[in-house]
Design a protein around this motif. Structure first.
Motif, PDB file in Angstrom:
ATOM      1  N   ASN A  56      34.253  44.237  10.167  1.00  0.00           N
ATOM      2  CA  ASN A  56      35.768  44.117  10.041  1.00  0.00           C
ATOM      3  C   ASN A  56      36.223  44.811  11.121  1.00  0.00           C
ATOM      4  O   ASN A  56      35.901  45.730  11.766  1.00  0.00           O
ATOM      5  N   ILE A  57      37.369  44.090  11.726  1.00  0.00           N
ATOM      6  CA  ILE A  57      37.946  44.530  13.064  1.00  0.00           C
ATOM      7  C   ILE A  57      38.755  45.610  12.610  1.00  0.00           C
ATOM      8  O   ILE A  57      40.131  45.042  12.014  1.00  0.00           O
ATOM      9  N   ARG A  58      39.098  46.935  12.887  1.00  0.00           N
ATOM     10  CA  ARG A  58      40.089  47.746  12.678  1.00  0.00           C
ATOM     11  C   ARG A  58      41.264  47.807  13.598  1.00  0.00           C
ATOM     12  O   ARG A  58      42.283  48.069  13.389  1.00  0.00           O
ATOM     13  N   MET A  59      40.630  47.854  14.939  1.00  0.00           N
ATOM     14  CA  MET A  59      41.524  48.058  15.886  1.00  0.00           C
ATOM     15  C   MET A  59      41.141  47.649  17.298  1.00  0.00           C
ATOM     16  O   MET A  59      39.757  47.795  17.532  1.00  0.00           O
ATOM     17  N   GLU A  60      41.938  47.202  18.374  1.00  0.00           N
ATOM     18  CA  GLU A  60      41.414  46.973  19.616  1.00  0.00           C
ATOM     19  C   GLU A  60      42.285  48.058  20.566  1.00  0.00           C
ATOM     20  O   GLU A  60      43.500  48.119  20.367  1.00  0.00           O
ATOM     21  N   ILE A  61      41.313  48.892  21.043  1.00  0.00           N
ATOM     22  CA  ILE A  61      42.001  49.717  21.853  1.00  0.00           C
ATOM     23  C   ILE A  61      41.860  49.447  23.381  1.00  0.00           C
ATOM     24  O   ILE A  61      40.837  48.733  23.847  1.00  0.00           O
ATOM     25  N   VAL A  62      42.705  49.579  24.266  1.00  0.00           N
ATOM     26  CA  VAL A  62      42.730  49.291  25.721  1.00  0.00           C
ATOM     27  C   VAL A  62      42.251  50.451  26.292  1.00  0.00           C
ATOM     28  O   VAL A  62      42.873  51.513  26.401  1.00  0.00           O
ATOM     29  N   TRP A  63      41.249  50.175  27.133  1.00  0.00           N
ATOM     30  CA  TRP A  63      40.714  51.392  28.044  1.00  0.00           C
ATOM     31  C   TRP A  63      41.322  51.074  29.481  1.00  0.00           C
ATOM     32  O   TRP A  63      40.704  50.284  30.057  1.00  0.00           O
ATOM     33  N   ASN A  64      42.525  52.009  29.771  1.00  0.00           N
ATOM     34  CA  ASN A  64      42.743  51.694  31.127  1.00  0.00           C
ATOM     35  C   ASN A  64      42.124  52.579  31.987  1.00  0.00           C
ATOM     36  O   ASN A  64      42.066  53.911  32.142  1.00  0.00           O
ATOM     37  N   ARG A  65      41.202  51.875  32.976  1.00  0.00           N
ATOM     38  CA  ARG A  65      40.455  52.569  33.920  1.00  0.00           C
ATOM     39  C   ARG A  65      41.109  52.861  35.153  1.00  0.00           C
ATOM     40  O   ARG A  65      40.497  53.899  35.962  1.00  0.00           O
ATOM     41  N   LEU A  66      42.329  52.343  35.351  1.00  0.00           N
ATOM     42  CA  LEU A  66      42.927  52.919  36.528  1.00  0.00           C
ATOM     43  C   LEU A  66      42.540  52.210  37.840  1.00  0.00           C
ATOM     44  O   LEU A  66      43.319  51.995  38.923  1.00  0.00           O
ATOM     45  N   VAL A  67      41.199  51.849  37.878  1.00  0.00           N
ATOM     46  CA  VAL A  67      40.809  50.999  39.120  1.00  0.00           C
ATOM     47  C   VAL A  67      40.110  49.943  38.915  1.00  0.00           C
ATOM     48  O   VAL A  67      39.716  49.712  37.264  1.00  0.00           O
ATOM     49  N   GLY A  68      39.785  48.836  39.524  1.00  0.00           N
ATOM     50  CA  GLY A  68      39.532  47.669  39.075  1.00  0.00           C
ATOM     51  C   GLY A  68      38.405  46.979  39.904  1.00  0.00           C
ATOM     52  O   GLY A  68      38.212  47.624  41.269  1.00  0.00           O
ATOM     53  N   LEU A  69      37.490  46.077  39.432  1.00  0.00           N
ATOM     54  CA  LEU A  69      36.294  45.524  40.457  1.00  0.00           C
ATOM     55  C   LEU A  69      36.674  43.954  40.275  1.00  0.00           C
ATOM     56  O   LEU A  69      36.118  43.310  39.288  1.00  0.00           O
ATOM     57  N   THR A  70      37.214  43.438  41.447  1.00  0.00           N
ATOM     58  CA  THR A  70      37.596  41.990  41.617  1.00  0.00           C
ATOM     59  C   THR A  70      37.356  41.537  42.831  1.00  0.00           C
ATOM     60  O   THR A  70      37.921  41.866  43.883  1.00  0.00           O
ATOM     61  N   LEU A  71      36.640  40.500  43.079  1.00  0.00           N
ATOM     62  CA  LEU A  71      36.348  39.793  44.056  1.00  0.00           C
ATOM     63  C   LEU A  71      37.171  38.621  44.693  1.00  0.00           C
ATOM     64  O   LEU A  71      36.882  37.570  44.120  1.00  0.00           O
ATOM     65  N   ASN A  72      38.295  38.894  45.275  1.00  0.00           N
ATOM     66  CA  ASN A  72      39.101  37.700  45.861  1.00  0.00           C
ATOM     67  C   ASN A  72      39.769  36.875  44.772  1.00  0.00           C
ATOM     68  O   ASN A  72      39.801  35.761  44.908  1.00  0.00           O
ATOM     69  N   ALA A  73      40.137  37.493  43.646  1.00  0.00           N
ATOM     70  CA  ALA A  73      40.470  36.866  42.455  1.00  0.00           C
ATOM     71  C   ALA A  73      41.989  36.385  42.796  1.00  0.00           C
ATOM     72  O   ALA A  73      42.892  37.449  43.286  1.00  0.00           O
ATOM     73  N   ARG A  74      42.565  35.230  42.399  1.00  0.00           N
ATOM     74  CA  ARG A  74      43.940  35.061  42.550  1.00  0.00           C
ATOM     75  C   ARG A  74      44.662  35.233  41.433  1.00  0.00           C
ATOM     76  O   ARG A  74      45.083  34.328  40.476  1.00  0.00           O
ATOM     77  N   ARG A  75      44.760  36.428  40.990  1.00  0.00           N
ATOM     78  CA  ARG A  75      45.427  37.065  40.049  1.00  0.00           C
ATOM     79  C   ARG A  75      45.897  38.421  39.925  1.00  0.00           C
ATOM     80  O   ARG A  75      45.100  39.146  41.070  1.00  0.00           O
ATOM     81  N   PHE A  76      46.152  39.158  39.059  1.00  0.00           N
ATOM     82  CA  PHE A  76      46.591  40.579  39.144  1.00  0.00           C
ATOM     83  C   PHE A  76      45.193  41.191  38.794  1.00  0.00           C
ATOM     84  O   PHE A  76      44.271  40.836  37.943  1.00  0.00           O
ATOM     85  N   PHE A  77      44.510  41.986  39.746  1.00  0.00           N
ATOM     86  CA  PHE A  77      43.366  42.587  39.459  1.00  0.00           C
ATOM     87  C   PHE A  77      43.353  43.483  38.084  1.00  0.00           C
ATOM     88  O   PHE A  77      44.431  44.297  37.721  1.00  0.00           O
ATOM     89  N   ASP A  78      42.031  43.462  37.446  1.00  0.00           N
ATOM     90  CA  ASP A  78      42.028  43.878  36.135  1.00  0.00           C
ATOM     91  C   ASP A  78      41.568  45.128  36.143  1.00  0.00           C
ATOM     92  O   ASP A  78      40.471  45.579  36.754  1.00  0.00           O
ATOM     93  N   SER A  79      42.196  46.294  35.440  1.00  0.00           N
ATOM     94  CA  SER A  79      41.847  47.572  35.570  1.00  0.00           C
ATOM     95  C   SER A  79      41.650  48.248  34.130  1.00  0.00           C
ATOM     96  O   SER A  79      41.808  49.378  33.927  1.00  0.00           O
ATOM     97  N   ASP A  80      41.485  47.110  33.072  1.00  0.00           N
ATOM     98  CA  ASP A  80      41.324  47.708  31.749  1.00  0.00           C
ATOM     99  C   ASP A  80      40.153  46.960  31.098  1.00  0.00           C
ATOM    100  O   ASP A  80      39.793  46.264  31.649  1.00  0.00           O
ATOM    101  N   GLU A  81      39.780  47.612  30.200  1.00  0.00           N
ATOM    102  CA  GLU A  81      38.577  47.110  29.224  1.00  0.00           C
ATOM    103  C   GLU A  81      38.909  47.257  27.905  1.00  0.00           C
ATOM    104  O   GLU A  81      40.256  47.722  27.444  1.00  0.00           O
ATOM    105  N   ARG A  82      38.420  46.693  26.929  1.00  0.00           N
ATOM    106  CA  ARG A  82      38.605  46.913  25.594  1.00  0.00           C
ATOM    107  C   ARG A  82      37.472  47.702  24.765  1.00  0.00           C
ATOM    108  O   ARG A  82      36.497  47.610  25.161  1.00  0.00           O
ATOM    109  N   VAL A  83      37.934  48.434  23.836  1.00  0.00           N
ATOM    110  CA  VAL A  83      37.017  49.094  22.866  1.00  0.00           C
ATOM    111  C   VAL A  83      37.556  48.783  21.430  1.00  0.00           C
ATOM    112  O   VAL A  83      38.510  49.088  20.907  1.00  0.00           O
TER     113      VAL A  83
END
Length: 258
Positions: free
Chosen positions: A129-156
């Motif tokens: 069962n899913i109790r919660m989706e937590i956002v991990w704000n890493r503050l930094v991102g790893l994106t190679l030339n993406a045409r979007r806002f670079f992602d600096s978060d993950e999910r727990v």
């Protein structure tokens, strides 16, 4: 036999070397209190001709880092196969969890052919069962030339077994967005910050609990669980990282004893 996979064992940690899909079915049912883990993300960035770094020095460094991150695991398998594999693994975790047990499953949003793949697509298919989706704000991102806002978060994803879950009310103030910088580690490129594991355990763990990480990597979960007075089962298929884990645990034990 399960004992054939033991790489290291002491009073608080058992490290099994092998594929978690082979080892998890051999663990005792309803024996684990908490799982904290992060699987390979199926980045498809190593050996994939579709990904072309632009030539900037930082991107070449990232490409080398990605090769290090994905060594020991198949990280470029067909997407549906990856998702089915993760659902099967989560269902194996459901079997070994005690009825009130929790899983903290760290992953991220990914893109394939300009289409967003949200992990809820497959996490919601498992028996937990899913109790919660937590956002991990890493503050930094790893994106190679993406045409979007670079992602600096993950999910727990906090998942639980049964009709109820254990909870330590003292952890309520940690909130649902965890701002924690990644932790560099010389022997592994993709390491849990100890602070992230600690927040997971703060929420549900008790002294004496058995904690499991089926993708052990550098062994961070065991390092933190030991500080909480918990025992740990680690599963890691790469012998290189098993050696890293043992060295790290022994150094940590020396620090605790000093």
């Amino acid at each position: 036999m399960l004992d054939d996979h033991i790489y290291f064992q002491d009073e608080s940690v058992i490290l099994y070397q092998g594929n978690n899909m082979d080892i998890l079915p051999m663990l005792d049912p309803e024996s684990v209190d908490v799982v904290v883990t992060s699987p390979p993300y199926n980045t498809q960035m190593v050996g994939n001709d579709k990904i072309k770094p632009s030539g900037f020095r930082k991107e070449h460094a990232m490409a080398k880092n990605l090769e290090k991150m994905t060594s020991g695991y198949s990280d470029a398998i067909p997407e549906q196969e990856y998702q089915d594999q993760q659902v099967a693994m989560l269902n194996m975790l459901e079997r070994v969890l005690v009825p009130h047990g929790s899983v903290f499953y760290n992953t991220k949003l990914r893109w394939r052919d300009k289409v967003l793949i949200h992990p809820l697509r497959y996490v919601d298919r498992c028996n937990l069962n899913i109790r919660m989706e937590i956002v991990w704000n890493r503050l930094v991102g790893l994106t190679l030339n993406a045409r979007r806002f670079f992602d600096s978060d993950e999910r727990v994803y906090w998942l639980f077994k049964g009709v109820d879950w254990r909870w330590n009310q003292s952890a309520v103030g940690l909130g649902s967005v965890w701002t924690i910088s990644p932790t560099p580690f010389k022997d592994h490129a993709c390491v849990f910050p100890e602070a992230l594991v600690a927040r997971c355990l703060n929420g549900v763990a008790r002294v004496g609990d058995l904690v499991l990480d089926p993708y052990a990597g550098s062994g961070t979960v065991a390092v933190v669980a030991r500080k909480f007075g918990c025992k740990t089962i680690l599963i890691e298929q790469d012998p290189k990282y098993c050696a890293v884990i043992v060295d790290r645990l022994r150094q940590g034990a020396l620090l605790l004893d000093s």
